[in-house]
Design a protein around this motif. Sequence first.
Motif, PDB file in Angstrom:
ATOM      1  N   THR A 182       0.823  -1.201   0.000  1.00  0.00           N
ATOM      2  CA  THR A 182       0.000   0.000   0.000  1.00  0.00           C
ATOM      3  C   THR A 182       0.859   1.253   0.000  1.00  0.00           C
ATOM      4  OG1 THR A 182      -1.722  -1.172   1.251  1.00  0.00           O
ATOM      5  CG2 THR A 182      -1.818   1.227   1.248  1.00  0.00           C
ATOM      6  N   VAL A 183       0.421   2.249  -0.753  1.00  0.00           N
ATOM      7  CA  VAL A 183       1.053   3.569  -0.758  1.00  0.00           C
ATOM      8  C   VAL A 183      -0.009   4.600  -0.405  1.00  0.00           C
ATOM      9  CG1 VAL A 183       2.139   5.344  -2.199  1.00  0.00           C
ATOM     10  CG2 VAL A 183       2.831   2.954  -2.430  1.00  0.00           C
ATOM     11  N   GLU A 184       0.339   5.541   0.439  1.00  0.00           N
ATOM     12  CA  GLU A 184      -0.585   6.617   0.801  1.00  0.00           C
ATOM     13  C   GLU A 184       0.008   7.961   0.419  1.00  0.00           C
ATOM     14  OE1 GLU A 184      -2.170   6.590   4.730  1.00  0.00           O
ATOM     15  OE2 GLU A 184      -2.305   4.399   4.822  1.00  0.00           O
ATOM     16  N   GLY A 185      -0.858   8.895   0.058  1.00  0.00           N
ATOM     17  CA  GLY A 185      -0.394  10.232  -0.273  1.00  0.00           C
ATOM     18  C   GLY A 185      -1.556  11.173  -0.501  1.00  0.00           C
ATOM     19  N   THR A 186      -1.233  12.450  -0.620  1.00  0.00           N
ATOM     20  CA  THR A 186      -2.237  13.490  -0.813  1.00  0.00           C
ATOM     21  C   THR A 186      -2.398  13.795  -2.303  1.00  0.00           C
ATOM     22  OG1 THR A 186      -1.655  14.452   1.325  1.00  0.00           O
ATOM     23  CG2 THR A 186      -2.869  15.860  -0.213  1.00  0.00           C
ATOM     24  N   VAL A 187      -3.642  14.032  -2.728  1.00  0.00           N
ATOM     25  CA  VAL A 187      -3.926  14.335  -4.126  1.00  0.00           C
ATOM     26  C   VAL A 187      -3.511  15.776  -4.426  1.00  0.00           C
ATOM     27  CG1 VAL A 187      -5.714  14.500  -5.905  1.00  0.00           C
ATOM     28  CG2 VAL A 187      -5.842  12.718  -4.147  1.00  0.00           C
ATOM     29  N   THR A 188      -2.680  15.927  -5.448  1.00  0.00           N
ATOM     30  CA  THR A 188      -2.206  17.258  -5.866  1.00  0.00           C
ATOM     31  C   THR A 188      -2.683  17.552  -7.279  1.00  0.00           C
ATOM     32  OG1 THR A 188      -0.122  16.363  -6.723  1.00  0.00           O
ATOM     33  CG2 THR A 188      -0.152  17.049  -4.419  1.00  0.00           C
ATOM     34  N   SER A 189      -2.581  18.793  -7.689  1.00  0.00           N
ATOM     35  CA  SER A 189      -3.021  19.168  -9.035  1.00  0.00           C
ATOM     36  C   SER A 189      -2.026  18.675 -10.078  1.00  0.00           C
ATOM     37  CB  SER A 189      -3.170  20.691  -9.143  1.00  0.00           C
ATOM     38  OG  SER A 189      -1.939  21.321  -8.868  1.00  0.00           O
TER      39      SER A 189
END
Length: 310
Positions: A182-189
């Motif tokens: 699993t990889v987690e991260g914040t959605v960016t433009s």
Amino acid sequence: MNTHSDNPQATVAAVGMFDGVHLGHCSVLDRLSAEARSRSMQSLALTFSRHPLELVDANRAPHLITDTATRITLLHSGGIDRAETLDFTPELRALSGRAFLDMLHRRYGVRVLVMGYDNHIGSDRLDAAAAAVLTPCTGIEIVQVDERTIGGTGSLSSTSIRNALATGNVTRAACILGRYYTVEGTVTSGNRLGRTIGFPTANIDTPSDIIIAEGAYAVDVTIDGDCRRMRGMANIGRRPTLGKNGERRLEVNIFDFSADIYGRRLRVEFLQLLRGETQFASLDDLKQQLTADRQAATSVRRMTNFNLTD
């Protein structure tokens, strides 16, 4: 290092990197919990805040499967009473096995140390048998856990997970981890090109050196605050069709989903490699391949029992 009371509660402990907290680690953690219960003591897992090789030889230090916060969470979820970090400093590295055991006894109240089959402690790299000889001096009983393998042939190790991920074999990695990578991260433009060809993607802010082969994958996605698991496909790479050659990026297309999720945190589970990263002659060719990828990703079935066979 973390601070502790002068009279710590008696504990049964295990010490290690625990990178990935995979099924091999779980054997140690299960034994740790059982030994603690049988003695009416606390169970304690100590994980290093950084890989020892970062101090010893940074060029050989592997990219970690899990960050410190994730390791602590996974250790707690395994039923451990306490999970804490131990700073791997030059001073800690210099301790002999005997001095290391004395430190565990004094600082953490360790009375029993559970060691894996390949576990070593101290600058003199004592194994479980050598550490057990010191029990009358240190007051720490040593319990050794035997090796677990995949189908009796493959090692359950962090290295084997990294090797599997490096070739895109996320299925094998899952069978060693006991869960999907699993990889987690914040959605960016992003540049919003995907939506112009019918495949809008969420660009995930993740480290450029995440340890997984470039390519397209079937994935399941969850969004923070929402327990729904949604199917999609992800691409890790440098977007060669667009003439890009920069840092690796993770982009996810969530099927039948159109909500604005900029700034939201996504959790991406990698189910299966669909294909390696490919440079297409045109955007039409890319769109045609993405259509095929979506069909393939939709048909992938989640594993419910991770079968430890090669």
